[in-house]
Scaffold this active site. Structure first.
Site, PDB file in Angstrom:
ATOM      1  N   SER A   1       0.829  -1.203   0.000  1.00  0.00           N
ATOM      2  CA  SER A   1       0.000   0.000   0.000  1.00  0.00           C
ATOM      3  C   SER A   1       0.864   1.253   0.000  1.00  0.00           C
ATOM      4  O   SER A   1       1.804   1.380   0.797  1.00  0.00           O
ATOM      5  CB  SER A   1      -0.904  -0.019   1.242  1.00  0.00           C
TER       6      SER A   1
ATOM      7  N   HIS B   1     -10.361  10.840  -7.402  1.00  0.00           N
ATOM      8  CA  HIS B   1     -10.118  12.262  -7.684  1.00  0.00           C
ATOM      9  C   HIS B   1      -9.621  12.483  -9.108  1.00  0.00           C
ATOM     10  O   HIS B   1      -8.966  13.494  -9.392  1.00  0.00           O
ATOM     11  CB  HIS B   1      -9.139  12.846  -6.666  1.00  0.00           C
TER      12      HIS B   1
ATOM     13  N   THR C   1     -15.652   7.209  -7.882  1.00  0.00           N
ATOM     14  CA  THR C   1     -16.788   7.777  -7.175  1.00  0.00           C
ATOM     15  C   THR C   1     -17.741   8.464  -8.142  1.00  0.00           C
ATOM     16  O   THR C   1     -17.328   8.938  -9.202  1.00  0.00           O
ATOM     17  CB  THR C   1     -16.325   8.794  -6.111  1.00  0.00           C
TER      18      THR C   1
ATOM     19  N   LYS D   1     -17.951  13.132  -6.860  1.00  0.00           N
ATOM     20  CA  LYS D   1     -17.039  14.270  -7.020  1.00  0.00           C
ATOM     21  C   LYS D   1     -17.244  14.876  -8.412  1.00  0.00           C
ATOM     22  O   LYS D   1     -18.161  15.656  -8.607  1.00  0.00           O
ATOM     23  CB  LYS D   1     -15.620  13.835  -6.714  1.00  0.00           C
TER      24      LYS D   1
ATOM     25  N   THR E   1     -29.091  -0.891   1.578  1.00  0.00           N
ATOM     26  CA  THR E   1     -30.064  -0.441   0.595  1.00  0.00           C
ATOM     27  C   THR E   1     -29.354   0.142  -0.618  1.00  0.00           C
ATOM     28  O   THR E   1     -28.373   0.872  -0.484  1.00  0.00           O
ATOM     29  CB  THR E   1     -30.990   0.624   1.226  1.00  0.00           C
TER      30      THR E   1
ATOM     31  N   THR F   1      -5.709  13.869   8.247  1.00  0.00           N
ATOM     32  CA  THR F   1      -5.814  13.873   6.789  1.00  0.00           C
ATOM     33  C   THR F   1      -4.466  14.142   6.147  1.00  0.00           C
ATOM     34  O   THR F   1      -4.144  13.579   5.091  1.00  0.00           O
ATOM     35  CB  THR F   1      -6.838  14.933   6.343  1.00  0.00           C
TER      36      THR F   1
END
Length: 496
Positions: A146, A226, A270, A273, A303, A388
């Protein structure tokens, strides 16, 4: 046998005391997170109002990178689906919540990334967590490699997998190879990394990492969160952008053998974004996708996305697959802003992407700068602190969009200059004297290796690609100029 009794003078655990102690620690180290009341106005993008509806501010830190959340094509598709199918999905994908819109969305995503299949989740945090934990717990003796700067969702998924892991230094191919070489080629391995790292704007070294993975028998897991919508001629991300010309002319959904995109085994992205909606997904081989669909609790027991969300996502993907206008304007505005900030001595973490991270260096000052921009200049830029980003690398994270014009940009640069003077914050020259930090004021050769992309190439979107995007849009719109006004620093590219 004596009956169990809980009659005792012993005090119960002080739950509230623990909560308060944890919060006090956050306040003490200045990492407590404050949430600003920002209400973005669809008709005035990128403006918003605060808790006071009369107080209008300009938002410079949204992840709605291309303004798709207010795109009429997207909004109309959502309204139609809302009227036709209602507000909610009605169940999990396996029980009453699997509609034609969900299947169409997954088909669009698979075609976008030129993969056999795709699977939609409630968010990309869930997609990363569910996929990594399910896949790597299923591979016998799996070892995960990673990148040090990977997102928390990937770290969570790796942790939940229970697999052995190694963390390699950011974009450090030598370190990655050293770790991979410790294991037999037959050992199941997965390399997890990102294309655009959201807080630094640096870009993963995708083709080189894929080559190392093949050499040592590993599969690759690439987070394009991103990047999707913003890179490549159709918005498939940085992996597509490496083969820009081939991707531009290849039929939609068709594999391009030998391309960087084709070398990546698993892509995650995603819808929340650049696509302007909400949700996450994976794209990969049909067997891998079906395995995750069949085994991942994060997919099975939740759901499904509401039909209006799925409809809006489909419309956004289709729109950005055809339109270059938004990508062109975002990239040209980013170039102009980075140039203006450099001229003002405002320290920007170097990178070749659309992210503009302005280095502050401590949490208290970063929050003070953000607060001052909002209170005195009606500009909203969120401060970013630990966890972060590392302690000492706190920053303001700016994201130029197609909707920011020259006047807005000039006001932002002037406001930052004023805030830097008022608070006495370090400028680029000050960081240089201190030896540099996270690329600011550091050796150029080191920075180029750190930021990724192609050695000696300053931007992911190169001049010739911007030229093509501009010309394509002018032709597509019958000669109508690409608006807002093209920044001066890019006009020379178009005139040559």
């Amino acid at each position: 046998v004596q009956p169990v009794t809980h009659e005792t003078t012993e005090a119960a655990f002080d739950y509230e005391g623990l909560y308060q102690a944890k919060l006090a620690k956050k306040h003490e180290d200045k990492s407590y997170r404050y949430f600003n009341n920002i209400n973005r106005l669809a008709a005035r993008y990128p403006q918003a109002h605060t808790a006071n509806a009369a107080n209008i501010v300009t938002v410079w830190c949204s992840n709605d990178y291309l303004g798709q959340s207010k795109n009429p094509a997207v909004v109309d598709a959502m309204k139609t689906a809302l009227d036709t199918y209602g507000a909610g999905a009605g169940g999990t994908r396996n029980i009453a919540g699997n509609s034609a819109l969900h299947l169409r969305l997954e088909g669009e995503l698979a075609a976008l990334h030129r993969k056999e299949a795709a699977l939609v989740f409630s968010s990309c945090f869930v997609a990363n967590d569910a996929t990594l934990s399910t896949l790597c717990s299923s591979l016998p003796g799996c070892v995960i490699f990673s990148d040090k700067m990977n997102h928390a969702s990937m770290i969570q998924g790796i942790r939940h997998s229970g697999a052995r892991k190694h963390v390699f230094d950011h974009n450090d191919l030598g370190h990655l190879e050293q770790l991979l070489a410790q294991y037999p080629r037959s050992t199941p391995k997965l390399v997890a990394f990102e294309s655009v790292y959201s807080m630094s704007g640096t870009v993963g070294r995708i083709p080189e990492i894929c080559a190392l993975a093949r050499k040592y028998g590993a599969i690759t897991f690439l987070d394009e969160v991103h990047a999707v919508g913003m890179y490549g001629p159709h918005g498939a991300g940085v992996a597509e952008h490496y083969d820009y010309a081939a991707s531009l002319h290849a039929p939609a959904g068709q594999r391009i053998p030998g391309s960087v995109l084709d070398q990546v085994d698993i892509i995650t992205g995603t819808l929340g974004k650049a696509f302007g909606i909400v949700g996450g997904y994976i794209a990969a081989s049909s067997s891998l996708v079906d395995m995750i669909r069949s085994y991942a609790p994060g997919f099975i027991f939740t759901t499904s996305l509401p039909p209006p969300i799925a409809a809006g996502a489909v419309a956004s993907i289709e729109y950005l697959s055809a339109s270059q206008r938004e990508r062109y304007l975002q990239q040209t505005h980013t170039r102009q802003l980075k140039g203006d900030l450099a001229n003002a001595g405002i320290p920007v973490v170097p990178n070749p992407s659309h992210i503009v991270p302005v280095l502050v260096g401590d949490a208290e000052s970063a929050k003070a700068a953000s607060d001052m921009l909002l209170a005195k200049h009606n500009i909203y830029v969120q401060s970013i602190n630990y966890p972060t980003v590392p302690v000492g690398e706190e920053r303001l994270r700016i994201t130029p969009s197609p909707g920011h014009d020259n006047y807005m940009r000039a006001r932002l640069v002037s406001a930052l200059d004023s805030v830097w003077n008022t608070l006495g914050l370090k400028r680029t020259v000050d960081w240089e004297r201190l030896g540099g930090r996270c690329g600011v004021g550091e050796d150029r050769a080191f920075s180029e290796l750190h930021v990724g992309w192609k050695r000696g190439v300053e931007h992911v979107w190169e001049d010739a690609q911007l030229q093509q995007a501009h010309d394509y849009e002018r032709t597509r719109k019958g000669g109508v100029p690409v608006t807002p006004i093209i920044p001066a620093t890019v006009q020379c590219v178009l005139q040559n």
